[in-house]
Structure formats: structure tokens, C-alpha cells
Design an enzyme around this catalytic site. Structure first.
Site, PDB file in Angstrom:
ATOM      1  CB  ILE A   1      -0.977   0.005   1.203  1.00 28.36           C
ATOM      2  CG1 ILE A   1      -2.026   1.103   1.039  1.00 28.36           C
ATOM      3  CG2 ILE A   1      -0.205   0.124   2.512  1.00 28.36           C
ATOM      4  CD1 ILE A   1      -3.155   1.016   2.049  1.00 28.36           C
ATOM      5  CE  LYS A   2       7.108  -0.411   1.267  1.00 29.59           C
ATOM      6  NZ  LYS A   2       8.234  -0.738   2.169  1.00 29.59           N
ATOM      7  N   GLY A   3       3.433   1.881  -1.750  1.00 31.69           N
ATOM      8  CA  GLY A   3       3.644   2.230  -3.139  1.00 31.69           C
ATOM      9  C   GLY A   3       5.025   2.740  -3.481  1.00 31.69           C
TER      10      GLY A   3
END
Length: 272
Positions: free
Chosen positions: A126-128
Site C-alpha cells: 500500500i505504501k507504493g
């Protein structure tokens, strides 16, 4: 306007370029002479060594700067152009929800002995990466990140268990073309195990050439600098998009459970 171009340094078309390499020669004048001779043989003339540094007792690292004699004809350049639009997370979610009527399942892994998860984590977590959220952020995507050093048989088994629509494989280790060998092994294993009903296969890493997708047996190859948004947009285009080359067929073959994609038979398969 001419299609011929040369590198730009101080003035347009001066051909100035910077080159770095390592020679198996001890640091010193003889090593610098060898570096200059190599640069001239590569078409860099005049050339100068702007930096040299010993790497242990037997090797020297160089940075050479000079003017190259070669030109490039832009009409001869062949690249893989992006053939799908870049979508926002909301647009990706909408496309998946409307076309698949269920979550799009993505399985990611580093296969073989590759222990470098920075690439697959940048796309999946999710941090990408580069200011973009990873695939876990997308509401209509279910992401299973298997991490590092996943044997190919285990990847195939898990992809089948998860009924994956897409499999993302990251390869950073490239010694002796390990990334190419591992990717070919992976694509062959999926073809043998699942045939035409295999998931979409995507390979990525800094040393991949996007033009090699067909040779490697995968549907798409992403190279350095790829962002999660590009991958998500491609998945939406290829699997859920009405113009995707494998859209309806891929969506239909991704699951052997007919109730999974049917919101009437399985209300839990959709979201409001």
C-alpha cells in the site's frame, strides 16, 4: 527537422557523453591508459578520465568523458509504446467492478533465488512508489504478495489456489541472465499446468527489455521506473477493460467457480 541526433553536453550536437566501467587492472597510470584506449575504440574521441578509483588491489573503476562520433536515427528506434490509458485508482476500481463484478486477484512474487523484494513491494504494498499507492490500496483488487525466493511450482500452486487473474513476477538479480531464465521457466510452468486458462503473466525489473514479452512467454514486461498506477491501469485494461486483448476471455477463464463472478448466485462477489 533531421531525425539524426547526437548527445548534448556544452552545445547542441557536440556529442559529449559520460561513460562508467570497471577494468580488471590495478589502479594507476597504466589502468587509465587502458581506459582511454577502450573509450577511443568505442568511438569516444577525444576522451578524458574524469574519475578513477581502485576496487581492491586488482580492479579500477572509471568515469570517462568525451565526444562520441556516432549519431542515432530516431526513425530506427523501436520501443514498446503504452497502448492503454493511465487511470486513477477510482477509475481502475470502477472498471473492475463493472466488468468483472468481483475482485481482481493479483499474486506477486520474486521467484528463484531472488531475495530482492523492493520491486514487488513497491508495486504491491500500500505504501507504493514515486508518490503512488500500491495495488493493495485499490478497493477492487485483492493482492497476495508471496515475497522473496518463491519456487516456481509453489507460485503456480498458490496462483491456482487463489484463482489469480494476474501473476506479477519481479526479478532484480540478473547475473548470467538469471532473470530471463527464471521468467521463461515460470511462463512454461503456467502453460503446462493451466494452458489457455492461465492467469495474465507480468514480469518486471530494472534489466528487462519490454520488447521481450513474447520471447519470455509473458503478456507484459515492465522495466525500471514503472509505477503502481501503470501496472494497475494495465491490469484494468487487459483483464477488465472492454478493449483489452484478453479482457472477457481472461475474466471468464480466471475462475473455475461459476458463482464467483455471478452477483446473483453469489452476492458477496460484488461491492456497492
Amino acid at each position: 527537422m533531421s531525425a539524426l541526433v547526437r548527445p548534448y553536453g556544452d552545445t547542441r550536437g557536440d556529442g559529449m557523453a559520460q561513460l562508467s566501467f570497471t577494468l580488471p587492472v590495478p589502479h594507476g597510470p597504466r589502468a587509465e591508459g587502458a581506459a582511454l584506449l577502450l573509450a577511443r575504440k568505442m568511438g569516444m574521441d577525444p576522451a578524458m578520465v574524469v574519475h578513477s578509483h581502485p576496487i581492491g588491489p586488482e580492479f579500477t573503476f572509471f568515469v570517462v568523458y568525451g565526444s562520441v562520433t556516432h549519431t542515432v536515427d530516431l526513425d530506427e528506434v523501436t520501443v514498446v509504446e503504452r497502448d492503454y490509458p493511465l487511470l486513477t485508482p477510482g477509475e481502475v476500481n470502477t472498471a473492475v467492478r463493472q466488468r468483472l463484478r468481483r475482485e481482481l486477484v493479483v499474486v506477486g512474487a520474486c521467484i528463484g533465488t531472488d531475495a530482492h523484494t523492493v520491486g514487488i513491494d513497491a508495486i504491491c504494498n500500500i505504501k507504493g512508489f514515486a508518490g503512488e499507492k500500491g495495488l493493495e490500496y485499490y478497493r477492487e483488487l485483492r493482492v497476495v504478495n508471496l515475497g522473496a525466493q518463491v519456487p516456481v511450482p509453489d507460485l503456480v500452486k498458490r496462483a491456482r489456489a487463489e484463482r489469480a487473474d494476474a501473476v506479477l513476477v519481479s526479478q532484480v538479480v540478473t547475473q548470467r541472465d538469471a532473470h530471463l531464465r527464471n521468467t521463461r521457466e515460470m511462463s512454461a510452468a503456467f502453460r503446462e499446468a493451466m494452458g489457455e486458462r492461465r492467469p495474465l503473466l507480468v514480469a518486471g525489473g530494472p534489466r528487462f527489455d519490454p520488447r521481450m514479452a513474447a520471447d519470455l512467454g509473458v503478456d507484459r514486461v515492465f522495466s525500471r521506473g514503472t509505477t503502481p498506477g501503470e501496472v494497475a491501469s494495465y491490469l484494468a485494461h487487459a483483464i477488465a477493460g472492454p478493449t483489452g486483448p484478453t479482457g472477457p476471455a481472461r475474466a471468464e477463464s480466471a475462475s473455475t467457480d461459476p458463482t464467483r463472478a455471478d452477483p446473483v448466485a453469489n452476492p458477496e462477489a460484488t461491492r456497492p
